[in-house]
Motif scaffolding. Structure first.
Motif, mmCIF file in Angstrom:
data_model
loop_
_atom_site.group_PDB
_atom_site.id
_atom_site.type_symbol
_atom_site.label_atom_id
_atom_site.label_comp_id
_atom_site.label_asym_id
_atom_site.label_seq_id
_atom_site.Cartn_x
_atom_site.Cartn_y
_atom_site.Cartn_z
ATOM 1 N N GLN A 167 42.192 27.377 29.820
ATOM 2 C CA GLN A 167 42.878 28.304 28.935
ATOM 3 C C GLN A 167 44.072 27.682 28.226
ATOM 4 O O GLN A 167 44.414 28.071 27.134
ATOM 5 C CB GLN A 167 43.291 29.569 29.677
ATOM 6 N N LYS A 168 44.700 26.667 28.853
ATOM 7 C CA LYS A 168 45.895 26.122 28.195
ATOM 8 C C LYS A 168 45.518 25.284 26.989
ATOM 9 O O LYS A 168 46.360 25.001 26.161
ATOM 10 C CB LYS A 168 46.777 25.360 29.180
ATOM 11 N N ASP A 174 43.767 36.245 26.228
ATOM 12 C CA ASP A 174 43.347 36.602 27.577
ATOM 13 C C ASP A 174 41.974 35.994 27.868
ATOM 14 O O ASP A 174 40.984 36.344 27.245
ATOM 15 C CB ASP A 174 43.296 38.136 27.692
ATOM 16 N N GLU A 176 40.705 36.041 31.001
ATOM 17 C CA GLU A 176 40.155 36.668 32.202
ATOM 18 C C GLU A 176 39.479 37.990 31.875
ATOM 19 O O GLU A 176 38.573 38.425 32.570
ATOM 20 C CB GLU A 176 41.268 36.907 33.231
ATOM 21 N N ASN A 177 39.954 38.654 30.874
ATOM 22 C CA ASN A 177 39.375 39.948 30.533
ATOM 23 C C ASN A 177 39.290 40.075 29.014
ATOM 24 O O ASN A 177 39.805 41.023 28.433
ATOM 25 C CB ASN A 177 40.251 41.061 31.120
ATOM 26 N N ARG A 196 30.835 43.913 36.637
ATOM 27 C CA ARG A 196 31.594 43.183 37.643
ATOM 28 C C ARG A 196 31.532 41.672 37.390
ATOM 29 O O ARG A 196 30.490 41.139 37.071
ATOM 30 C CB ARG A 196 30.998 43.493 39.019
ATOM 31 N N ASN A 197 32.680 41.040 37.534
ATOM 32 C CA ASN A 197 32.763 39.575 37.424
ATOM 33 C C ASN A 197 32.195 39.065 36.098
ATOM 34 O O ASN A 197 31.424 38.118 36.057
ATOM 35 C CB ASN A 197 32.037 38.911 38.599
ATOM 36 N N THR B 357 46.145 36.747 34.418
ATOM 37 C CA THR B 357 45.211 37.873 34.286
ATOM 38 C C THR B 357 44.119 37.875 35.344
ATOM 39 O O THR B 357 43.521 38.906 35.613
ATOM 40 C CB THR B 357 44.578 37.868 32.892
ATOM 41 N N GLU B 358 43.855 36.684 35.951
ATOM 42 C CA GLU B 358 42.743 36.622 36.905
ATOM 43 C C GLU B 358 42.976 37.468 38.154
ATOM 44 O O GLU B 358 42.042 37.769 38.876
ATOM 45 C CB GLU B 358 42.430 35.177 37.291
ATOM 46 N N ARG B 363 46.174 45.909 35.950
ATOM 47 C CA ARG B 363 44.844 46.312 35.530
ATOM 48 C C ARG B 363 44.165 47.034 36.691
ATOM 49 O O ARG B 363 43.432 47.993 36.494
ATOM 50 C CB ARG B 363 44.049 45.068 35.107
ATOM 51 N N ASN B 410 50.194 24.670 37.368
ATOM 52 C CA ASN B 410 50.302 23.797 36.194
ATOM 53 C C ASN B 410 49.335 24.186 35.090
ATOM 54 O O ASN B 410 49.014 23.380 34.225
ATOM 55 C CB ASN B 410 50.081 22.340 36.604
ATOM 56 N N THR B 411 48.858 25.430 35.127
ATOM 57 C CA THR B 411 47.909 25.837 34.093
ATOM 58 C C THR B 411 48.593 26.099 32.772
ATOM 59 O O THR B 411 47.948 26.267 31.753
ATOM 60 C CB THR B 411 47.179 27.119 34.507
ATOM 61 N N VAL B 413 50.448 28.794 32.328
ATOM 62 C CA VAL B 413 50.832 30.203 32.359
ATOM 63 C C VAL B 413 51.896 30.460 33.420
ATOM 64 O O VAL B 413 52.837 31.211 33.199
ATOM 65 C CB VAL B 413 49.604 31.114 32.598
ATOM 66 N N ASN B 477 39.942 34.488 41.631
ATOM 67 C CA ASN B 477 40.077 35.751 40.916
ATOM 68 C C ASN B 477 39.939 36.915 41.880
ATOM 69 O O ASN B 477 39.583 36.744 43.040
ATOM 70 C CB ASN B 477 39.081 35.865 39.751
ATOM 71 N N LEU B 479 38.397 40.885 42.010
ATOM 72 C CA LEU B 479 37.543 41.835 41.300
ATOM 73 C C LEU B 479 37.662 43.192 41.978
ATOM 74 O O LEU B 479 37.725 43.283 43.196
ATOM 75 C CB LEU B 479 36.090 41.362 41.332
ATOM 76 N N ASP B 481 36.269 46.900 42.941
ATOM 77 C CA ASP B 481 35.096 47.761 43.045
ATOM 78 C C ASP B 481 35.441 49.039 42.305
ATOM 79 O O ASP B 481 36.378 49.751 42.687
ATOM 80 C CB ASP B 481 34.809 48.058 44.521
ATOM 81 N N PRO B 482 34.693 49.351 41.226
ATOM 82 C CA PRO B 482 35.112 50.481 40.391
ATOM 83 C C PRO B 482 35.074 51.823 41.119
ATOM 84 O O PRO B 482 35.785 52.748 40.741
ATOM 85 C CB PRO B 482 34.128 50.447 39.216
ATOM 86 N N ASN B 490 38.370 36.439 45.733
ATOM 87 C CA ASN B 490 37.509 35.258 45.742
ATOM 88 C C ASN B 490 38.361 34.000 45.780
ATOM 89 O O ASN B 490 39.259 33.836 44.955
ATOM 90 C CB ASN B 490 36.625 35.236 44.496
#
Lengths: 300, 673
Positions: A167-168, A174, A176-177, A196-197, B357-358, B363, B410-411, B413, B477, B479, B481-482, B490
């Motif tokens: 991403q950098k 964004d 991730e989403n 999902r995912n 965001t991961e 969210r 170091n990403t 972000v 990340n 996730l 469960d809705p 994970n």
């Protein structure tokens, strides 16, 4: 040719023309209708594949990609392409050579042998990002080009790793989403479904498929489970290599795991072609491994 | 005005340091000394293993006397390290200490040219030739002493600022404690318990808050910000903005003639106020009114009107009645204070972890930060200490802790540094849920557990034995469960060498920290530098961790870099000690690098006056004409005026034009044949 068309050097890649010629045809014809003219990048080689070449010899990867870039520089045009793997190679090498003089000098040393020099005078774009960019095409213009809205179908969207990561070094916000490709799908009248995912890999990239097929298929299978969970009628992506994994991979899943998903997989350009009224024959949809017919029945 | 020295024959001594092999490893010291001996004006040249050692310094002292030297050049390390040492040696020999010039042949030479001995040697010769040229023209200078205001200021009222203020005050120094929030206490007052002792954070903090409030030497200025700063060590002139609070203290009420009036903290106003806003003290998880206090233990116990939210209905004024404590027409007020030294203790904020965001913060309902966890587990918090899932109010049983959330990242972000206390408080969190929730299991996803302090490693073992699950791996990340709103964490378990997917009820992100929002503005006002990541820069990372490169300004606590409570308090005491020294001495010496006006040459144009970044220059009438005059204590010797003056009428002491020209000439015209 209309004077306000934007022209790009069209980098085909390997998988699209060899496995899914419909993507190539669709890219050229659908772009035409939204003001983009794709001109052949004559003499182009493989991008080369980032996983296969990059993990063995980075210098070869840089040099070959740079050669493709120089061909476009000589045309004086930005490159447009339709594959995430190509994007990773061509976009990233362009980016790296523009920002690293030492690397650029090394690559130019190699290119000198074939009388070429990388100048850094052009940019590289994925066709999908040109579609989304309101300064170039924009979602509205895509929607205006639609003559056969894909109403009543649920489409899962796959972005693909090489497009979004790392991403950098990318500019898609964004990672991730993301929703921009979903917006482009909605512009065709289809319903983009959230599953999902969503950002999970197709399973093939980075040499995983070549190294451990079962593991690659395991990932693909999980993707199928998550898509079925939300009742997707089809899966769309912007990468012929992802498409290969999702489409032909379903046959391999059936063979190895005994599960038949039967989920049609279409490149976004194929989807756009259908929405703009192209016929399934024109798009060579019969070359897909998974029968696209159930999906076509819903929209035609 | 500087005296123009009458001609004296310069006699320079050159001393070249080996610094063990630091210099001698790549510079041919003997050859350099031979070279120096032949330079014009050099009376003696010598070398020694360690010039900074006592025998080394004695060499300088003795040579000055023996050879009747007029100037000294030492070729060694950076002047930042040993200039004071060698000035001292010069003085011991009976010369004015400013007759000393240093040539850096280590940091800027031998260390960077380690594998180029020939070039390094040639460069050392150049550096010495240049230094000798200047040394021949050096003059006697006398540092100026200025009196020090017998007061100090501490900016930031967290535990570090409070401790620093208490130490200063208890040493008999009048101290202004400036806090931007309506109460002191800072981050520590938001915490439930502290590691590894598990003391209740508020219980150990509130006595200090009371001490600060009661201390006669401390003038507590809450809801106040630094607006402007002028002056220099010993004489800082600080303008403070007292933000409109809308509520009067008993003293302020009396000053208005309401004897017996003013806020007594009864809270009646809060009861009638119709406006509801989120309480930032509870990280927005509980409401407050437009007239509010953060929590019951605030100090001072004084309500505050949030004028951004207040609708000025006047209900509070009515119910306050005869106390007349509320003034809805209040405006910001300004006050000036003079202080000798300043301590910055501006603390930290939580990194906006939703940017990673991961992990889905903001969210997914059931992903919270550690600071939110602190409020939820705290008996005085919004849920009375019952940890609940935000999605449904149920008690979570499986709780995932994500360490290094945005730290060691170091990403691009997150933050590259370690936030230093997250490991320990997450261990404490694990302990708290095991203790409070029967059957609860903490899953701690970590990179390394950094339990570096006293009794910290023991605490780590204790939590392991209590049954916390440790998974070594960074979380890829999360996730949701809705349906159940449970979370799938994970990660790669790098000890088992396989990916894991752990389903939990609640995820707590140990988010990175960053300098508080006001740090950047405040540091600029006081002229303090910061490192790349925004933390304020100490004068030396090891040997002067409380000082800054601005004389008279010191640092305490997290504003200088992430640290836990014991380290913050220790640094605060160090800063208080350092800040009290100039005040107790009563005067400070300023480096005599002032600009001087050569009045015969000055045309009184005044261009320099506007250029001066420190307002140190002014035009004055003298003998019927206008000339420039320097306020020496304000002048930092930057040279802007001297470089600009069209008439060459400004003499920069110790960096005078003839001295610099001589250095340039020595470089360009000198050198070996």
């Amino acid at each position: 040719m209309s004077e306000n068309k934007r022209q790009y050097a069209f980098f085909l890649g390997c998988v699209a023309p060899n496995r899914y010629p419909g993507i190539e045809a669709a890219a050229i014809k659908t772009s035409e209708k939204v003001g983009i003219e794709l001109l052949p990048l004559k003499g182009a080689s493989c991008c080369p594949a980032p996983g296969a070449f990059g993990s063995i010899d980075l210098n070869i990867w840089y040099a070959m990609a740079a050669r493709n870039l120089v061909l476009a520089e000589q045309m004086g045009m930005d490159i447009a392409l339709i594959c995430n793997g190509c994007y990773k190679s061509i976009w990233e090498v362009n980016h790296k050579l523009k920002h690293n003089d030492e690397l650029r000098d090394g690559v130019n040393e190699v290119l000198k042998e074939i009388d070429m020099e990388f100048k850094g005078s052009i940019d590289v774009w994925h066709l999908a990002e040109l579609y989304y960019d309101p300064k170039i095409v924009g979602v509205d213009k895509i929607a205006e080009s639609v003559t056969r809205p894909l109403t009543g179908v649920k489409v899962g969207v796959h972005y693909g790793c090489h497009l979004m990561k790392p991403q950098k070094d990318r500019h898609f916000g964004d990672t991730e989403n993301p929703m921009w490709l979903d917006e482009l799908v909605a512009a065709l009248g289809a319903e983009p479904v959230q599953y999902r995912n969503k950002m999970q890999c197709c399973g093939a990239g980075g040499g995983v498929r070549g190294y451990d097929l079962t593991h690659a298929l395991d990932i693909t299978n999980e993707k199928m489970i998550n898509l079925q969970e939300v009742g997707a009628d089809a899966l769309t992506e912007v990468c012929p290599f992802c498409q290969l994994q999702f489409d032909r991979g379903q046959l391999e899943i059936q063979e190895k795991f005994g599960i038949a998903w039967g989920l049609p997989v279409l490149h976004y350009n194929e989807l756009l072609g259908l929405a703009q009224g192209m016929s399934p024959d024109e798009l060579a949809l019969d070359l897909h491994a998974v029968d696209v017919e159930p999906f076509l029945k819903k929209i035609l | 005005m500087a005296e123009v020295k009458t001609k004296e024959e310069p006699r320079i001594g050159v001393f070249v340091c080996h610094c063990g092999t630091n210099i001698a490893g790549s510079v041919d010291v003997k050859a350099v000394v031979e070279y120096a001996r032949k330079l014009p004006n050099v009376a003696v040249a010598d070398d020694y293993q360690y010039m900074c050692s006592t025998p080394g310094q004695n060499k300088i002292r003795d040579a000055i006397k023996e050879h009747n030297l007029t100037g000294v050049v030492v070729a060694a390390c950076s002047p930042r390290l040993h200039e004071p040492t060698f000035r001292g040696a010069t003085k011991m020999g009976g010369l004015n200490p400013f007759r000393f010039e240093m040539a850096n042949i280590r940091e800027q030479n031998s260390w960077v040219h380690m594998h180029q001995p020939e070039e390094a040697t040639a460069k050392a010769k150049d550096a010495i030739r240049i230094a000798v040229a200047k040394a021949a023209l050096l003059e006697d200078l006398v540092p100026k002493s200025v009196p020090v205001e017998k007061a100090a200021m501490v900016v930031g009222g967290g535990v570090g600022g409070m401790q620093a203020a208490l130490d200063l005050a208890n040493a008999g120094i009048k101290t202004y404690l400036v806090e931007k929030n309506p109460t002191i206490g800072g981050r520590m007052s938001q915490l439930d318990k502290t590691f590894p002792t598990l003391d209740c954070s508020q219980c150990i903090l509130t006595p200090k808050m009371v001490d600060v409030y009661r201390n006669e030497n401390i003038e507590l200025l809450t809801y106040t910000e630094v607006e402007a700063v002028e002056g220099y060590i010993g004489n800082f002139d600080v303008t403070l903005r007292k933000k409109a609070r809308g509520v009067l203290t008993t003293e302020e009420a009396e000053a208005r003639g309401y004897v017996g009036g003013g806020c007594n903290g009864c809270g009646d106003c809060e009861g009638v106020c119709p406006v509801i806003k989120p309480n930032p003290f509870e990280v927005g998880m509980a409401p407050r009114k437009a007239i509010y206090i953060y929590h019951p233990q605030v100090s001072p116990l004084l309500y505050t009107v949030d004028f951004d939210a207040c609708v000025k209905c006047g209900l509070c004024v009515d119910i306050c009645g005869d106390k007349k404590a509320i003034d809805l027409n209040a405006t910001d007020e300004f006050m000036n204070v003079k202080v000798g030294t300043v301590i910055l203790a501006t603390g930290y904020d939580i990194f906006p972890i939703e940017e990673k965001t991961e992990w889905g913060y903001k969210r997914y309902d059931n992903v919270i930060t550690s600071l939110e966890f602190e409020r939820l587990i705290c008996a005085s918090g919004p849920t009375g200490g019952h940890l609940v899932r935000p999605s449904d109010g149920e008690t979570p049983k499986r709780i995932g802790f994500v360490l290094c959330a945005g730290s060691r990242d170091n990403t691009g972000v997150g933050k590259p540094y370690c936030s230093r206390f997250c490991c320990m408080y997450s261990l404490k969190h694990a302990h708290q849920i095991i203790e409070k929730i029967p059957g609860a299991v903490p899953y701690i996803f970590y990179m390394d557990i950094r339990s570096f302090g006293k009794m910290y490693e023991e605490f780590y073992y204790r939590i392991q034995n209590e049954g916390a699950k440790f998974i070594r791996g960074r979380v890829a990340n999360i996730l949701e469960d809705p349906v159940t709103k449970n979370l799938h964490v994970n990660a790669e378990d790098t000890l088992l060498g396989r990916p894991v997917d752990v389903e939990v009820d609640l995820v707590v992100l140990a988010a990175a920290i960053q300098p508080s929002a006001e740090t950047e503005r405040t540091r600029r006002l006081f002229g303090v530098s910061c490192s790349q990541d925004g933390w304020l820069l100490e004068a030396h990372p090891k040997l002067n961790p409380c000082g800054t490169t601005t004389a008279g300004v010191y640092l305490a606590g997290v504003c200088q870099g992430p640290k836990d409570i014991p380290d913050t308090v220790a640094q605060a005491e160090g800063a208080a000690s350092a800040a009290s020294i100039p005040i107790h001495l009563g005067e400070v010496e300023l480096e005599p690098y002032f600009a001087q006006c050569i009045e015969e040459k000055c045309a009184g144009c005044g261009l320099c006056v506007n250029l001066c970044p420190y307002s140190a220059l002014a035009l004055v009438e003298k003998d019927g004409r206008r000339v420039m005059q320097v306020t020496e204590a304000k002048c930092k010797g930057c040279g802007t005026c001297g470089g600009f003056c069209p008439g060459g009428a400004i003499w920069m002491q110790h960096f005078a034009t003839p001295q610099i020209i001589a250095q340039i000439d020595a470089f360009l015209l000198g050198g070996e044949e």
